[in-house]
Scaffold this motif. Sequence first.
Motif, mmCIF file in Angstrom:
data_model
loop_
_atom_site.group_PDB
_atom_site.id
_atom_site.type_symbol
_atom_site.label_atom_id
_atom_site.label_comp_id
_atom_site.label_asym_id
_atom_site.label_seq_id
_atom_site.Cartn_x
_atom_site.Cartn_y
_atom_site.Cartn_z
ATOM 1 N N ASN A 18 -8.525 -5.817 1.943
ATOM 2 C CA ASN A 18 -9.192 -4.557 2.279
ATOM 3 C C ASN A 18 -8.192 -3.407 2.365
ATOM 4 O O ASN A 18 -7.006 -3.610 2.542
ATOM 5 N N ILE A 19 -8.703 -2.200 2.211
ATOM 6 C CA ILE A 19 -7.912 -0.977 2.312
ATOM 7 C C ILE A 19 -8.259 -0.292 3.620
ATOM 8 O O ILE A 19 -9.434 -0.173 3.962
ATOM 9 N N GLN A 20 -7.245 0.107 4.351
ATOM 10 C CA GLN A 20 -7.472 0.830 5.595
ATOM 11 C C GLN A 20 -7.456 2.336 5.321
ATOM 12 O O GLN A 20 -6.513 2.853 4.738
ATOM 13 N N TYR A 21 -8.515 3.000 5.764
ATOM 14 C CA TYR A 21 -8.649 4.445 5.613
ATOM 15 C C TYR A 21 -8.453 5.086 6.982
ATOM 16 O O TYR A 21 -9.070 4.672 7.954
ATOM 17 N N PHE A 22 -7.615 6.118 7.004
ATOM 18 C CA PHE A 22 -7.189 6.695 8.266
ATOM 19 C C PHE A 22 -7.936 7.986 8.608
ATOM 20 O O PHE A 22 -8.328 8.753 7.720
ATOM 21 N N GLY A 23 -8.067 8.211 9.908
ATOM 22 C CA GLY A 23 -8.536 9.491 10.405
ATOM 23 C C GLY A 23 -7.365 10.458 10.536
ATOM 24 O O GLY A 23 -6.230 10.129 10.213
ATOM 25 N N ALA A 24 -7.670 11.654 11.044
ATOM 26 C CA ALA A 24 -6.653 12.713 11.160
ATOM 27 C C ALA A 24 -5.785 12.540 12.399
ATOM 28 O O ALA A 24 -4.744 13.183 12.513
ATOM 29 N N TYR B 285 -3.021 2.799 15.448
ATOM 30 C CA TYR B 285 -1.585 2.886 15.207
ATOM 31 C C TYR B 285 -1.017 4.047 16.013
ATOM 32 O O TYR B 285 -1.688 5.052 16.245
ATOM 33 N N SER C 162 -14.224 -3.122 10.850
ATOM 34 C CA SER C 162 -12.896 -3.255 11.454
ATOM 35 C C SER C 162 -12.319 -1.882 11.785
ATOM 36 O O SER C 162 -12.419 -0.948 10.977
ATOM 37 N N LEU D 110 -3.337 7.223 15.507
ATOM 38 C CA LEU D 110 -4.157 7.175 14.296
ATOM 39 C C LEU D 110 -5.095 5.981 14.337
ATOM 40 O O LEU D 110 -4.706 4.878 14.708
ATOM 41 N N TYR E 107 -0.925 -6.001 -5.529
ATOM 42 C CA TYR E 107 -0.996 -7.328 -4.926
ATOM 43 C C TYR E 107 -0.043 -8.344 -5.538
ATOM 44 O O TYR E 107 0.281 -9.342 -4.881
ATOM 45 N N ASN F 180 -4.057 -8.838 9.255
ATOM 46 C CA ASN F 180 -4.587 -7.565 8.768
ATOM 47 C C ASN F 180 -3.785 -6.331 9.151
ATOM 48 O O ASN F 180 -4.059 -5.258 8.658
ATOM 49 N N PHE G 54 0.839 -1.192 0.000
ATOM 50 C CA PHE G 54 0.000 0.000 0.000
ATOM 51 C C PHE G 54 0.879 1.249 0.000
ATOM 52 O O PHE G 54 1.879 1.325 0.707
ATOM 53 N N LYS H 222 -1.685 15.534 9.629
ATOM 54 C CA LYS H 222 -2.880 14.822 9.146
ATOM 55 C C LYS H 222 -2.637 13.329 9.098
ATOM 56 O O LYS H 222 -1.513 12.860 9.211
ATOM 57 N N GLY H 223 -3.726 12.570 8.934
ATOM 58 C CA GLY H 223 -3.600 11.135 8.804
ATOM 59 C C GLY H 223 -3.215 10.735 7.387
ATOM 60 O O GLY H 223 -3.374 11.514 6.449
ATOM 61 N N PRO H 224 -2.685 9.543 7.214
ATOM 62 C CA PRO H 224 -2.320 9.065 5.878
ATOM 63 C C PRO H 224 -3.531 8.974 4.957
ATOM 64 O O PRO H 224 -4.603 8.534 5.378
ATOM 65 N N TYR I 218 -8.670 -0.142 13.418
ATOM 66 C CA TYR I 218 -7.272 -0.361 13.746
ATOM 67 C C TYR I 218 -6.732 0.888 14.449
ATOM 68 O O TYR I 218 -7.113 2.004 14.104
ATOM 69 N N TYR J 2 0.613 5.365 0.753
ATOM 70 C CA TYR J 2 -0.178 6.433 1.348
ATOM 71 C C TYR J 2 0.599 7.735 1.229
ATOM 72 O O TYR J 2 1.828 7.745 1.205
ATOM 73 N N ARG K 296 0.987 -5.745 3.961
ATOM 74 C CA ARG K 296 0.224 -6.682 4.778
ATOM 75 C C ARG K 296 0.741 -8.065 4.431
ATOM 76 O O ARG K 296 0.890 -8.388 3.258
ATOM 77 N N PRO L 31 -13.655 -6.077 6.779
ATOM 78 C CA PRO L 31 -12.756 -7.086 7.349
ATOM 79 C C PRO L 31 -12.209 -8.093 6.353
ATOM 80 O O PRO L 31 -11.259 -8.790 6.658
#
Lengths: 111, 113
Positions: B100-106, B35, B31, B90, A51, A97, A34, A42-44, B33, A36, A91, B96
Amino acid sequence: EDQVTQSPEALRLQEGESSSLNCSYTVSGLRGLFWYRQDPGKGPEFLFTLYSAGEEKEKERLKATLTKKESFLHITAPKPEDSATYLCAVRTSGGYNKLIFGAGTRLAVHP
Amino acid sequence: EAGVTQSPTHLIKTRGQQATLRCSPISGHTSVYWYQQALGLGLQFLLWYDEGEERNRGNFPPRFSGRQFPNYSSELNVNALELEDSALYLCASSYPEAKNIQYFGAGTRLSVL
């Protein structure tokens, strides 16, 4: 141990000067790589996921490629707004995960 | 569509206190997560919750804990705060399933004085 290494740590470019960022990985079993982008404070922000070796993805001035040992993020004719830290993460098959991140490359594009 | 939201934006605590950080995932994501991004270090995986259960934990001491509520929002608790806990925390969310792609907050900036 699974490991992700990004180079260079920092890169300074002139506007329009194309370049590439590198992400090399050593993992037990890759289940996705991945890219980012992270702006200060800020967040990523998700850019791409790859893949399998040979896969390529493009978005505007960015192109990500994947081999069995590394990934490249190519930046064509960058603009100042492309300045950010670019993070690579993997990953793995035994990772449940979780993403394992590299330390990032800080990109500065000057007019 | 609203993204991942985290609160508070900033949190200042003193050594020994407890901190509680909150996260609301993207609608439809089950899901969550957590960090930690400490200064000069990369993002380090803390915890993964799915369907209210803790699914995986990173190499952090037990004083880092959390939970996920029935509406899939999540809380991260850090007990007995230490100076080195100062970091950007974060939260990310995803579906799940595999790939899947993880999308992050600020993030929440925690400062321990």
